[in-house]
Structures are given as C-alpha cells and as structure tokens.
Design a protein around this motif. Sequence first.
Motif, PDB file in Angstrom:
ATOM      1  N   UNK A 146      10.531  40.308  -5.230  1.00  0.00           N
ATOM      2  CA  UNK A 146      10.453  39.582  -3.968  1.00  0.00           C
ATOM      3  C   UNK A 146      11.561  39.996  -3.013  1.00  0.00           C
ATOM      4  N   UNK A 147      11.636  39.299  -1.891  1.00  0.00           N
ATOM      5  CA  UNK A 147      12.629  39.573  -0.859  1.00  0.00           C
ATOM      6  C   UNK A 147      13.278  38.260  -0.461  1.00  0.00           C
ATOM      7  N   UNK A 148      14.567  38.321  -0.116  1.00  0.00           N
ATOM      8  CA  UNK A 148      15.283  37.125   0.308  1.00  0.00           C
ATOM      9  C   UNK A 148      16.122  37.432   1.548  1.00  0.00           C
ATOM     10  N   UNK A 149      16.292  36.406   2.368  1.00  0.00           N
ATOM     11  CA  UNK A 149      17.205  36.494   3.503  1.00  0.00           C
ATOM     12  C   UNK A 149      18.613  36.536   2.957  1.00  0.00           C
ATOM     13  N   UNK A 150      19.341  37.610   3.264  1.00  0.00           N
ATOM     14  CA  UNK A 150      20.695  37.777   2.728  1.00  0.00           C
ATOM     15  C   UNK A 150      21.739  37.950   3.811  1.00  0.00           C
TER      16      UNK A 150
END
Length: 175
Positions: A164-168
């Motif tokens: 997945x992808x996350x706001x970092x």
Amino acid sequence: MKTRSRRLLILVLVSLLALAGYVAAGPWLAVNGIRHLVASGQTGELWRFVDYAQLRDNLRPQIREQIARGVLPSANRIGSGKRMADVIDLLAKPTLDAMASPQGVATLLTGSSLGRRAGLPQGAPNDPLADAETRYESASLFTASVPNADGDTVVFEFRRSGLGWKLTGLRLPAH
C-alpha cells in the motif's frame, strides 16, 4: 499435463498483472481513502493511510526553518545559538503535534488553509485533493499538489508501505 502447466502459467501471469495493477493504483487508493475518511468524519481511521511518525519527521525541519526565519531578526535579544534553538523547538513542538495528527490532517484538508475548488457552492465542504495534480516522482514516491489559499503549492508526499501507500510528508510553501 501440458494443458495443466499452461493453465498454471496463465494463472500466475494474471495474478502478477493484478498485483502490479493494485500496486500501481495504490497511491490513488490512498488519496481517495483519505478523502473518504475526512469527508465522513472518521479521522480516527486515517492511520490506515497516514504514517504520522514519518509525517512529523518530514515537517519538523520545515516548521523549524519557518519559525527561525521569524525569530532571526530578533536573535540578538534571545542570546546564544543554543538558546535560540531551544526557543525554536519550544515553538515548533505544538505545531508539529497539531499538524501530524488525525485531526490536523483533517483540518488541513477541510479548512481554509488550502484553496477552495472553483465553482464550489458556499458552505460546501472543501476537498482540495479532488483536483490535485498527481504524479509519480519515483517508483516509491507519489505526490499530490494542491494550491493553498495564497496560491502557493502544498505537496502531499505518499510513499510505498508494503503493498500500500501512506502519506508520509508535506512540502510546505517556503515563506
């Protein structure tokens, strides 16, 4: 046996293509997941799409720099560099805690700090990510750029987290 091997090969290829499609679509799934959770008021669930520790680490130097720019003109009155760094840290901590939290992310996305979309009826909720300019900067970095209320660009950085992808991170305007 030959037909069975061919079916297995086709199944493996289809599975790999589906996985690649899911990973490629991942950033848009994260952006839409954040939009949906903020719109429905489920800010407690944002952890699924936001890495708050990395977001805080990303924002810390930007906020410290902006505070330092405001403090430097009066640096002679503060004294030593160590004391000035302590003052900057003291001022930056509550800002970081507020911004790198579920409520802070939700406030950023619904408040007036980011530009309102053109043609949005008065009183309608703001959803700046709906019209964000998106792009891959690398295989593991995806960005969504939106204008703030002053017309400057705020860039939301999404990084791969497993499949997945996350706001970092956020790239704040430099002023």
